[in-house]
Design an enzyme around this catalytic site. Structure first.
Site, PDB file in Angstrom:
ATOM      1  N   LYS A  76       0.864  -1.190   0.000  1.00  0.00           N
ATOM      2  CA  LYS A  76       0.000   0.000   0.000  1.00  0.00           C
ATOM      3  C   LYS A  76       0.895   1.233   0.000  1.00  0.00           C
ATOM      4  O   LYS A  76       1.907   1.263   0.723  1.00  0.00           O
ATOM      5  CB  LYS A  76      -0.914  -0.026   1.237  1.00  0.00           C
ATOM      6  CG  LYS A  76      -1.927   1.126   1.272  1.00  0.00           C
ATOM      7  CD  LYS A  76      -2.900   0.998   2.455  1.00  0.00           C
ATOM      8  CE  LYS A  76      -3.909   2.141   2.483  1.00  0.00           C
ATOM      9  NZ  LYS A  76      -4.882   2.029   3.598  1.00  0.00           N
ATOM     10  N   SER A 151      -9.854   2.275   2.504  1.00  0.00           N
ATOM     11  CA  SER A 151      -8.897   2.984   1.679  1.00  0.00           C
ATOM     12  C   SER A 151      -7.870   2.074   0.999  1.00  0.00           C
ATOM     13  O   SER A 151      -7.217   2.526   0.059  1.00  0.00           O
ATOM     14  CB  SER A 151      -8.146   4.002   2.542  1.00  0.00           C
ATOM     15  OG  SER A 151      -7.392   3.360   3.545  1.00  0.00           O
ATOM     16  N   SER A 175     -10.360  -0.058   6.731  1.00  0.00           N
ATOM     17  CA  SER A 175      -9.723   0.000   5.410  1.00  0.00           C
ATOM     18  C   SER A 175      -9.003  -1.250   4.931  1.00  0.00           C
ATOM     19  O   SER A 175      -8.581  -1.300   3.783  1.00  0.00           O
ATOM     20  CB  SER A 175      -8.752   1.174   5.349  1.00  0.00           C
ATOM     21  OG  SER A 175      -9.477   2.355   5.146  1.00  0.00           O
TER      22      SER A 175
HETATM   23  N1  GLN Z   1     -13.504   4.808   5.772  1.00  0.00           N
HETATM   24  C1  GLN Z   1     -12.946   5.266   6.993  1.00  0.00           C
HETATM   25  C2  GLN Z   1     -12.487   6.700   6.821  1.00  0.00           C
HETATM   26  O1  GLN Z   1     -12.740   7.244   5.824  1.00  0.00           O
HETATM   27  C3  GLN Z   1     -11.823   4.382   7.427  1.00  0.00           C
HETATM   28  C4  GLN Z   1     -10.605   4.560   6.623  1.00  0.00           C
HETATM   29  C5  GLN Z   1      -9.466   3.703   7.103  1.00  0.00           C
HETATM   30  O2  GLN Z   1      -9.644   2.696   7.770  1.00  0.00           O
HETATM   31  N2  GLN Z   1      -8.253   4.136   6.775  1.00  0.00           N
HETATM   32  O3  GLN Z   1     -11.866   7.271   7.648  1.00  0.00           O
END
Ligand code: GLN
Length: 483
Positions: A76, A151, A175
């Site tokens: 990532k 994400s 995410s």
């Molecule tokens: N969707 C959540 C956010 O927008 C979690 C994102 C994540 O776990 N990095 O913050």
């Protein structure tokens, strides 16, 4: 070969049926063929990857390889990797070449793994659809009209499309698990503190946790063996004895107590997801598990609490992007203040700015008690729900997400509806618990459904066992999309 497990790939490498160079080349060729449409990778650097593959081949030839030696793994783009462009999905870091390795990268390097490239992600890991990336949205390999989730959407799509055998992700509110669910792959977010955050670009430090994403639980266990461990450069890294996360994979599930939170099967859960989860639970009963109803009464607080705490921490973490030391700097400005303002206005996207504004507001002197402090107290109650629930069960199960993958563009103008897609994942981060998602079938529209497994603190080996036994009995994790 593209559907092989990590163990099978390791055996092929050890038996010299294939070299790491050949294996890496075959994945690079798939990336070249399919990435232009899927957009799962931000950066691919064949020369760097192949140099690592050659080094791995030397180790293998000398009989010095471990289980991950020579295996290409996508990273990532939130993990700093020395000499690699590391963007975190943002224009702010669009030209940033990391001068050092994240602990996770060091560990994969030490294991002899090959860095196959940097995967696309929501900007600074803020999002649930991968649409906030400065480098464009990622398409879901199962249906190119759909989002892959976020994400860690690039890693998830890359695995689903078999552009890599495995990848890393990070999970602040879901995410790893949410994109795993939406693309039909397996991913685990470890207990907070198990994987070092050193060199993992910070979003909300009290919630961020790195973890593996792969086709199966067995693969995730092998990857977690490499990723986990104490690191004194992360003050929240836990000093614990080294664990072998594969140790319990083979244990039978007879007598396992599965808790089903009634709040996870209530309004908002799509009927096709509910049915798929019911079918998975029936499979678990066949394997000897018992199901008990539990309650996580503060579930509905988790999204509001998260959207106070995560932006608060983000506003502080992202203050470092000032255009001075590294990152984007506005080409023209009047004075220092103007340079800060223009650099940040140009470098950050809309969602990141929204979070910085919310975070600054809830931390401001007049509102700190009403929002930030209150949210911290509620966080404690959310964590207590799980502690109480684990008195009645060994693991908790439910859907990872309320619906299957939504369409690209469907929620991008409606942040609140986007935030709701993490309703079942966020509480796990607030509590610091480990959670995973495994593929459990397909919804009415043919898009994948994920089953979430939540364990008690440090119960990763147990969760991986629970997931692996299901994967021995089913083949959802081996299904591949037609590209
Ligand atoms: N969707 C959540 C956010 O927008 C979690 C994102 C994540 O776990 N990095 O913050």
């Amino acid at each position: 070969m593209i559907n092989s497990s990590l163990k099978e790939l390791a055996a092929a490498l050890a038996a010299k049926k294939i070299s790491s160079r050949e294996l890496t080349q075959s994945y690079l060729a798939r990336i070249e063929q399919f990435n232009p449409e899927l957009n799962a990778f931000i950066t691919v650097d064949a020369e760097k990857s192949l140099a690592q593959a050659d080094a791995a081949d030397k180790l293998l030839a000398a009989g010095k390889g471990g289980i991950l030696t020579g295996i290409p793994i996508a990273q990532k783009d939130i993990f700093c990797a020395q000499g690699w462009r590391t963007t975190c999905g943002s224009k702010m870091l669009g030209n940033f070449i990391a001068p050092y390795d994240a602990n996770v990268i060091e560990r994969f390097n030490a294991a002899g793994a090959v860095n196959l490239g940097k995967t696309n992600m929501d900007e600074f890991a803020m999002g649930s659809s991968n649409e906030t990336s400065h480098f464009g949205a990622v398409k879901n390999p199962w249906d190119k009209l759909a989002v892959p989730g976020g994400s860690s959407g690039g890693s998830a799509a890359a695995i689903a499309a078999r552009l890599c055998p495995a990848a890393t992700g990070t999970d602040t509110g879901g995410s790893i698990r949410q994109p795993a669910a939406l693309t039909g792959i397996t991913g685990i977010k470890p207990t907070y503190g198990v994987v070092s955050r050193y060199g993992m670009i910070a979003f909300a430090s009290s919630l961020d946790q790195g973890g593996p994403m792969a086709k199966s639980a067995e693969d995730c266990a092998l990857l977690l063996n490499a990723m986990a461990g104490f690191d004194n450069r992360d003050s929240t890294s836990l000093e614990r004895p080294v664990e072998d996360y594969t140790r319990d994979l083979a244990a039978p599930l007879a007598g396992l107590k599965i808790g089903l939170p009634k709040e996870y099967f209530a309004e908002g859960l799509a009927p096709d997801v509910a049915q798929t989860i019911e079918a998975a639970l029936a499979e678990y009963k066949k394997l000897g598990a018992q199901v008990v109803e539990i309650s996580l009464p503060n579930t509905q607080l988790s999204i509001p609490v998260y959207y106070v705490l995560a932006p608060a921490e983000a506003s502080s973490n992202l203050a470092r992007y000032d255009g001075v030391r590294y990152g984007h700097r506005a080409p023209q400005y009047k004075d220092l203040t103007d340079m800060y303002q223009k650099s940040r206005a140009q470098g950050f996207g809309a969602e990141v700015k929204r979070r910085i504004l919310i975070g600054t507001y809830v931390l401001s002197a007049g509102y700190y008690d009403a929002y930030y402090l209150k949210a911290q107290k509620l966080r404690r109650l959310i964590a207590q729900d799980f502690t109480d629930a684990f008195k009645q069960c060994d693991v908790i199960m439910g859907p990872t997400t309320p619906t299957t993958a939504f369409n690209l563009g469907e929620k991008s103008d409606d942040p609140v509806s986007m935030y709701l897609s993490d309703i079942y994942t966020i509480a796990v981060n607030l509590a610091g618990l480990p959670g995973m998602s495994i593929p459990a079938g397909f919804g009415a529209n043919g898009r994948p459904v994920g089953l979430q497994i939540i364990g008690n603190y440090f119960a990763e080996a147990k969760m991986l066992n629970v997931a692996h036994q299901y994967q021995l009995a089913t083949n959802w994790h081996q299904r591949m999309p037609l590209l």
